[in-house]
Design a protein around this motif. Sequence first.
Motif, PDB file in Angstrom:
ATOM      1  N   ASP A  45       0.827  -1.215   0.000  1.00  0.00           N
ATOM      2  CA  ASP A  45       0.000   0.000   0.000  1.00  0.00           C
ATOM      3  C   ASP A  45       0.857   1.259   0.000  1.00  0.00           C
ATOM      4  N   GLY A  46       2.029   1.183   0.640  1.00  0.00           N
ATOM      5  CA  GLY A  46       2.929   2.329   0.666  1.00  0.00           C
ATOM      6  C   GLY A  46       3.460   2.672  -0.714  1.00  0.00           C
ATOM      7  N   ASP A  47       3.821   1.651  -1.495  1.00  0.00           N
ATOM      8  CA  ASP A  47       4.307   1.885  -2.863  1.00  0.00           C
ATOM      9  C   ASP A  47       3.221   2.527  -3.724  1.00  0.00           C
ATOM     10  N   TYR A  48       2.015   1.991  -3.619  1.00  0.00           N
ATOM     11  CA  TYR A  48       0.903   2.536  -4.404  1.00  0.00           C
ATOM     12  C   TYR A  48       0.602   3.975  -3.978  1.00  0.00           C
ATOM     13  N   ALA A  49       0.633   4.215  -2.660  1.00  0.00           N
ATOM     14  CA  ALA A  49       0.395   5.575  -2.169  1.00  0.00           C
ATOM     15  C   ALA A  49       1.474   6.534  -2.673  1.00  0.00           C
ATOM     16  N   ASN A  50       2.735   6.072  -2.748  1.00  0.00           N
ATOM     17  CA  ASN A  50       3.811   6.937  -3.247  1.00  0.00           C
ATOM     18  C   ASN A  50       3.592   7.316  -4.706  1.00  0.00           C
ATOM     19  N   ILE A  51       3.130   6.356  -5.510  1.00  0.00           N
ATOM     20  CA  ILE A  51       2.845   6.635  -6.915  1.00  0.00           C
ATOM     21  C   ILE A  51       1.686   7.615  -7.025  1.00  0.00           C
ATOM     22  N   GLU A  52       0.683   7.427  -6.170  1.00  0.00           N
ATOM     23  CA  GLU A  52      -0.460   8.347  -6.128  1.00  0.00           C
ATOM     24  C   GLU A  52      -0.002   9.747  -5.720  1.00  0.00           C
ATOM     25  N   GLY A 376      -3.951  19.425  -0.640  1.00  0.00           N
ATOM     26  CA  GLY A 376      -4.734  18.757   0.391  1.00  0.00           C
ATOM     27  C   GLY A 376      -4.796  17.260   0.165  1.00  0.00           C
ATOM     28  N   SER A 377      -4.895  16.860  -1.090  1.00  0.00           N
ATOM     29  CA  SER A 377      -4.919  15.437  -1.428  1.00  0.00           C
ATOM     30  C   SER A 377      -3.585  14.770  -1.109  1.00  0.00           C
ATOM     31  N   VAL A 378      -2.495  15.487  -1.363  1.00  0.00           N
ATOM     32  CA  VAL A 378      -1.168  14.951  -1.029  1.00  0.00           C
ATOM     33  C   VAL A 378      -1.049  14.751   0.469  1.00  0.00           C
ATOM     34  N   PHE A 379      -1.473  15.747   1.237  1.00  0.00           N
ATOM     35  CA  PHE A 379      -1.398  15.637   2.695  1.00  0.00           C
ATOM     36  C   PHE A 379      -2.223  14.455   3.194  1.00  0.00           C
ATOM     37  N   LEU A 380      -3.422  14.292   2.631  1.00  0.00           N
ATOM     38  CA  LEU A 380      -4.274  13.191   3.055  1.00  0.00           C
ATOM     39  C   LEU A 380      -3.615  11.847   2.740  1.00  0.00           C
ATOM     40  N   SER A 381      -3.039  11.725   1.554  1.00  0.00           N
ATOM     41  CA  SER A 381      -2.369  10.477   1.182  1.00  0.00           C
ATOM     42  C   SER A 381      -1.134  10.218   2.038  1.00  0.00           C
ATOM     43  N   LEU A 382      -0.335  11.267   2.246  1.00  0.00           N
ATOM     44  CA  LEU A 382       0.948  11.107   2.918  1.00  0.00           C
ATOM     45  C   LEU A 382       0.803  10.884   4.413  1.00  0.00           C
ATOM     46  N   PHE A 383      -0.048  11.691   5.042  1.00  0.00           N
ATOM     47  CA  PHE A 383      -0.111  11.656   6.500  1.00  0.00           C
ATOM     48  C   PHE A 383      -1.259  10.815   7.057  1.00  0.00           C
ATOM     49  N   VAL A 384      -2.228  10.505   6.216  1.00  0.00           N
ATOM     50  CA  VAL A 384      -3.360   9.720   6.701  1.00  0.00           C
ATOM     51  C   VAL A 384      -3.423   8.366   6.011  1.00  0.00           C
ATOM     52  N   GLN A 385      -3.660   8.385   4.695  1.00  0.00           N
ATOM     53  CA  GLN A 385      -3.888   7.125   3.996  1.00  0.00           C
ATOM     54  C   GLN A 385      -2.660   6.218   3.996  1.00  0.00           C
ATOM     55  N   MET A 388      -1.752   5.110   7.737  1.00  0.00           N
ATOM     56  CA  MET A 388      -2.905   4.464   8.351  1.00  0.00           C
ATOM     57  C   MET A 388      -3.276   3.166   7.643  1.00  0.00           C
ATOM     58  N   PHE A 389      -3.303   3.185   6.321  1.00  0.00           N
ATOM     59  CA  PHE A 389      -3.691   1.996   5.575  1.00  0.00           C
ATOM     60  C   PHE A 389      -2.647   0.887   5.713  1.00  0.00           C
ATOM     61  N   VAL A 390      -1.384   1.250   5.656  1.00  0.00           N
ATOM     62  CA  VAL A 390      -0.323   0.248   5.830  1.00  0.00           C
ATOM     63  C   VAL A 390      -0.420  -0.378   7.217  1.00  0.00           C
ATOM     64  N   HIS A 391      -0.653   0.449   8.243  1.00  0.00           N
ATOM     65  CA  HIS A 391      -0.725  -0.051   9.622  1.00  0.00           C
ATOM     66  C   HIS A 391      -1.891  -1.014   9.804  1.00  0.00           C
ATOM     67  N   TYR A 392      -3.077  -0.572   9.395  1.00  0.00           N
ATOM     68  CA  TYR A 392      -4.250  -1.403   9.653  1.00  0.00           C
ATOM     69  C   TYR A 392      -4.301  -2.642   8.766  1.00  0.00           C
ATOM     70  N   HIS A 396      -4.325  -6.667   9.959  1.00  0.00           N
ATOM     71  CA  HIS A 396      -5.518  -7.343   9.432  1.00  0.00           C
ATOM     72  C   HIS A 396      -6.828  -6.685   9.896  1.00  0.00           C
ATOM     73  N   HIS A 397      -6.816  -5.352   9.956  1.00  0.00           N
ATOM     74  CA  HIS A 397      -8.035  -4.610  10.289  1.00  0.00           C
ATOM     75  C   HIS A 397      -8.182  -3.413   9.350  1.00  0.00           C
ATOM     76  N   ILE A 398      -8.081  -3.661   8.067  1.00  0.00           N
ATOM     77  CA  ILE A 398      -8.175  -2.585   7.086  1.00  0.00           C
ATOM     78  C   ILE A 398      -9.530  -1.889   7.148  1.00  0.00           C
ATOM     79  N   GLU A 399     -10.547  -2.585   7.652  1.00  0.00           N
ATOM     80  CA  GLU A 399     -11.875  -1.976   7.747  1.00  0.00           C
ATOM     81  C   GLU A 399     -11.873  -0.759   8.671  1.00  0.00           C
TER      82      GLU A 399
END
Length: 432
Positions: A45-52, A376-385, A388-392, A396-399
């Motif tokens: 997810d981190g690689d995909y987020a970096n491309i995004e 704003g989208s960059v900040f959301l991807s970098l600091f939140v998605q 957060m997505f990699v962690h959860y 095994h709690h991506i939900e």
Amino acid sequence: MNEKSGNYRWVICALIFFATTINYLDRAVISLLKSDLTKDFHWNDGDYANIEIAFKVAYSIGLLFAGRLIDRLGTKMGYFFSTLLWSFSAVFHALANSTFGFGVVRFALGLSEAGNFPAAIKTVAEWFPKKDRALATGIFNTGAGVGAIVAPLTVPFIAVAWGWRWAFIITGSIGFIWLIFWLWLYEIPARQKRVSKIELDYIHSDADEKDKIAEPGERISWAKLLSYKQTWAFSIGKFLTDPIWWFYLFWLPDFLESQYGLKMTGVAMPVALVYLMATVGSIYGGYLPKSLIEKSWPVFKARKTSMLIYAFAVVPIVFAQILGGINMWLAVIIIGLAASAHQAWSANIFTTVSDMFPKRAVGSVTGIGGMFGSVGSVFLSLFVQKNMFVHYRAIHHIEIAYYIMFFVCGASYLLAWCIMHFLVPKMKGVDL
């Protein structure tokens, strides 16, 4: 007068609708191929987020300069060069052979695609009086939803039949066809021979607009534009709400795979339904303020009332996870409602620029606000998605990550509306 004035302005609206459709089709392709690309290039997810993020950073930079460039070159040539470059960038995705390579072509795509909305909003300001602008913007903005509908109905099937590289080549090549029609059919109203005098008078019927003909080459500094509260109201509104649309665009297929096990062609119908609903919202989003203005509401009151209604319509998305636990399609519908409300909001927030600024500054202000939205989208991807997505997903709690994101979605529009209302209560026009 509207009914008898002629209809060539709607031909122009159709052109920018198709451009926006192509714009969103090209940027959505990668999200639908994420599963295959993850296997081929061993992404997480981190690689995909970096491309995004690479796309969004470039889009932010591009928006700032694209609006200014379009104001300088004029709409016709500014739109032409932007579409030409992003079409090449989209096709060149097929040549990427590494994660870094995808980052490079996504950066190029973001930089060049940034010209679409400044050019489209400037086109609407040139071709429509104020009372029709939200409707025209809503119609061309449906291209975002249509592009996102066409993508899941075509891209996975192309990839299955011929491979993911051909999905990029075929979709990216469509822009070259659009360029032919743009050069053939577009010119500013005053120089367009297909426009009758009655229609031209209707286009220029706003008594408070002094610069009826937006000639290229006039320069207004960023510093001057940033000195107005009107610029900040638009920019902050974009900063808080644009990231939500990006979230739908880049993560909706992953949500359906993570929560319900859908992949490739399996996501086609749910994703298409979300963006079909968004398309309806975009059109109605322009119709409501138009009808209120025709009932003698002041433009600012009609615009703000409509935007407040759309902001509240996003709030039910906080229940998407709960409803999805009952049935997947309930989650899809509630996300579709939020996407529909976003597009209705978007049709109006874009139009606030031409409500408050003269036509010769519309491209520049739209670019500044668009840049804020992309940041704003960059900040959301970098600091939140990303984190957060990699962690959860690791635990095994991506939900939970999606649950948090849906709460962010539900709150963003109301916060944006309140800030905009505080800065410009009556959206007073700027005299440059």
